[in-house]
Design a protein around this motif. Structure first.
Motif, PDB file in Angstrom:
ATOM      1  N   ASN A 100       0.934  -1.086  -0.001  1.00  0.00           N
ATOM      2  CA  ASN A 100      -0.020  -0.040   0.127  1.00  0.00           C
ATOM      3  C   ASN A 100       1.009   1.169  -0.159  1.00  0.00           C
ATOM      4  OD1 ASN A 100      -2.566  -1.520   0.042  1.00  0.00           O
ATOM      5  ND2 ASN A 100      -1.943  -1.729   2.324  1.00  0.00           N
ATOM      6  N   LYS A 113      -3.948   8.234  -9.466  1.00  0.00           N
ATOM      7  CA  LYS A 113      -4.595   7.278  -9.079  1.00  0.00           C
ATOM      8  C   LYS A 113      -5.807   6.837 -10.153  1.00  0.00           C
ATOM      9  CE  LYS A 113      -6.266   7.154  -4.791  1.00  0.00           C
ATOM     10  NZ  LYS A 113      -6.781   7.077  -3.271  1.00  0.00           N
ATOM     11  N   ASP A 116      -3.267   4.809 -12.621  1.00  0.00           N
ATOM     12  CA  ASP A 116      -2.524   3.483 -11.863  1.00  0.00           C
ATOM     13  C   ASP A 116      -3.647   2.595 -11.583  1.00  0.00           C
ATOM     14  OD1 ASP A 116      -0.429   5.116 -12.025  1.00  0.00           O
ATOM     15  OD2 ASP A 116      -0.079   5.555 -10.054  1.00  0.00           O
ATOM     16  N   SER A 117      -4.767   2.895 -11.314  1.00  0.00           N
ATOM     17  CA  SER A 117      -5.822   1.918 -10.962  1.00  0.00           C
ATOM     18  C   SER A 117      -6.055   0.999 -12.210  1.00  0.00           C
ATOM     19  CB  SER A 117      -7.001   2.720 -10.143  1.00  0.00           C
ATOM     20  OG  SER A 117      -6.420   3.392  -9.051  1.00  0.00           O
ATOM     21  N   LEU A 118      -6.199   1.771 -13.432  1.00  0.00           N
ATOM     22  CA  LEU A 118      -6.666   1.328 -14.708  1.00  0.00           C
ATOM     23  C   LEU A 118      -5.623   0.391 -15.114  1.00  0.00           C
ATOM     24  CD1 LEU A 118      -8.256   4.373 -16.238  1.00  0.00           C
ATOM     25  CD2 LEU A 118      -9.455   2.325 -15.525  1.00  0.00           C
ATOM     26  N   PHE A 122       0.573  -2.290 -12.252  1.00  0.00           N
ATOM     27  CA  PHE A 122       1.196  -1.038 -11.879  1.00  0.00           C
ATOM     28  C   PHE A 122       2.400  -1.195 -10.951  1.00  0.00           C
ATOM     29  CE2 PHE A 122       0.559   2.109  -7.932  1.00  0.00           C
ATOM     30  CZ  PHE A 122       1.512   3.356  -8.700  1.00  0.00           C
ATOM     31  N   GLU A 199      -9.021   5.837   3.584  1.00  0.00           N
ATOM     32  CA  GLU A 199      -8.923   6.140   2.135  1.00  0.00           C
ATOM     33  C   GLU A 199     -10.551   6.590   1.724  1.00  0.00           C
ATOM     34  OE1 GLU A 199      -7.622   4.887  -2.310  1.00  0.00           O
ATOM     35  OE2 GLU A 199      -7.964   3.323  -0.799  1.00  0.00           O
ATOM     36  N   GLU A 210      -9.816  13.485  -4.116  1.00  0.00           N
ATOM     37  CA  GLU A 210      -8.980  12.119  -3.969  1.00  0.00           C
ATOM     38  C   GLU A 210      -7.974  12.485  -2.869  1.00  0.00           C
ATOM     39  OE1 GLU A 210      -8.818   8.896  -3.838  1.00  0.00           O
ATOM     40  OE2 GLU A 210      -9.834   8.989  -5.901  1.00  0.00           O
ATOM     41  N   PHE A 214      -3.161   4.804  -1.627  1.00  0.00           N
ATOM     42  CA  PHE A 214      -3.344   3.978  -2.787  1.00  0.00           C
ATOM     43  C   PHE A 214      -3.323   2.625  -1.979  1.00  0.00           C
ATOM     44  CE2 PHE A 214      -2.505   7.351  -4.961  1.00  0.00           C
ATOM     45  CZ  PHE A 214      -2.349   7.474  -6.331  1.00  0.00           C
ATOM     46  N   VAL A 217      -3.514  -1.106  -4.979  1.00  0.00           N
ATOM     47  CA  VAL A 217      -3.194  -0.816  -6.331  1.00  0.00           C
ATOM     48  C   VAL A 217      -2.093  -1.268  -6.879  1.00  0.00           C
ATOM     49  CG1 VAL A 217      -3.404   0.934  -7.936  1.00  0.00           C
ATOM     50  CG2 VAL A 217      -4.604   1.178  -5.890  1.00  0.00           C
ATOM     51  N   ASN A 219       1.274  -3.582  -7.862  1.00  0.00           N
ATOM     52  CA  ASN A 219       1.357  -5.164  -8.400  1.00  0.00           C
ATOM     53  C   ASN A 219       2.792  -5.482  -7.998  1.00  0.00           C
ATOM     54  OD1 ASN A 219      -0.714  -4.180 -10.846  1.00  0.00           O
ATOM     55  ND2 ASN A 219      -1.132  -5.914  -9.664  1.00  0.00           N
TER      56      ASN A 219
END
Length: 236
Positions: A100, A113, A116-118, A122, A199, A210, A214, A217, A219
């Motif tokens: 995290n 965010k 990176d989340s899409l 990541f 969050e 926001e 994170f 998110v 990897n």
């Protein structure tokens, strides 16, 4: 000591290079913000120039990333033109053992965010000084807020046990303004016991766009360190 031999700078370059090596031809790449990510952008550009990488499209997370990508010859696209992102590369201000993050030292965490989340993958690039046992132990939590709401949001954050301060500009009178035209509140917490809950709670305060937590998110985390004067990169 010249810049070329500064071990910390060389280490940041090596981490950036290690991330850039993981980018494959024919992919859409999220381009993060910050000093280590800047090297990744540079090395992606180098690989394109060498013909080692083909058919790449970049999605920048900030004005800084956009300028750098253009400088290094990376073709850009936008989120309304693509339906996925293959890989995103970005830095972090803190990383805990569960991968995290706290981000937002550069006030770009909202766009970061989203991108990176899409991303299917990541990749986080950091130096070992960013590794912490618990989030919030060395870095304040950035919260992006629309200008009209900054006072009530600060009061709401105080009720959650945080100590908020409005981020002020350096070489600019008045507050920092984000790429979206908003303000940033930096919040000190004694400890963040449940980053996932916090969050959501902060993002539910009206006027907050926001925050920099994170959770779940990242990897891959690539960590650079200097050992015996030599730069090393390891995967966390």
């Amino acid at each position: 000591m010249s810049a070329e031999t500064d071990p910390v700078k060389v280490m940041k370059q090596e981490v950036g290079k290690a991330a850039a090596q993981r980018v494959q031809s024919g992919t859409i790449v999220g381009l993060g913000t910050g000093s280590t990510t800047a090297y990744a952008i540079q090395y992606i550009g180098d690989r394109i120039k060498k013909g080692d990488l083909k058919d790449i499209k970049g999605i920048p997370t900030s004005f800084q990333a956009e300028v750098l990508a253009k400088e290094h010859g990376i073709p850009l696209t936008s989120l309304d033109a693509v339906d996925h992102i293959d890989v995103a590369i970005d830095g972090a201000d803190e990383v805990d053992p569960q991968k995290n993050l706290i981000k937002g030292g550069g006030a770009a965490h909202t766009r970061e965010k989203v991108v990176d989340s899409l991303a299917d993958q990541f990749i986080v690039v950091v130096d070992s000084g960013k590794l912490v046992e618990r989030l919030g132990s060395t870095f304040k939590l950035p919260v992006e807020v629309i200008p009209m709401a900054y006072a009530p949001v600060m009061r709401a954050i105080e009720k959650l046990g945080g100590k908020p301060e409005l981020r002020m500009g350096v070489k600019k009178a008045g507050p920092v303004v984000t790429d979206q035209g908003n303000m940033v509140i930096d919040v000190t917490f004694d400890s963040i016991d449940n980053p996932g809950e916090l969050e959501k709670t902060i993002n539910n305060i009206p006027g907050v766009l926001e925050n920099g937590l994170f959770v779940g998110v990242a990897n891959v985390v690539l960590v650079g360190e200097v050992k015996d004067g030599q730069p090393l990169v390891r995967e966390m």
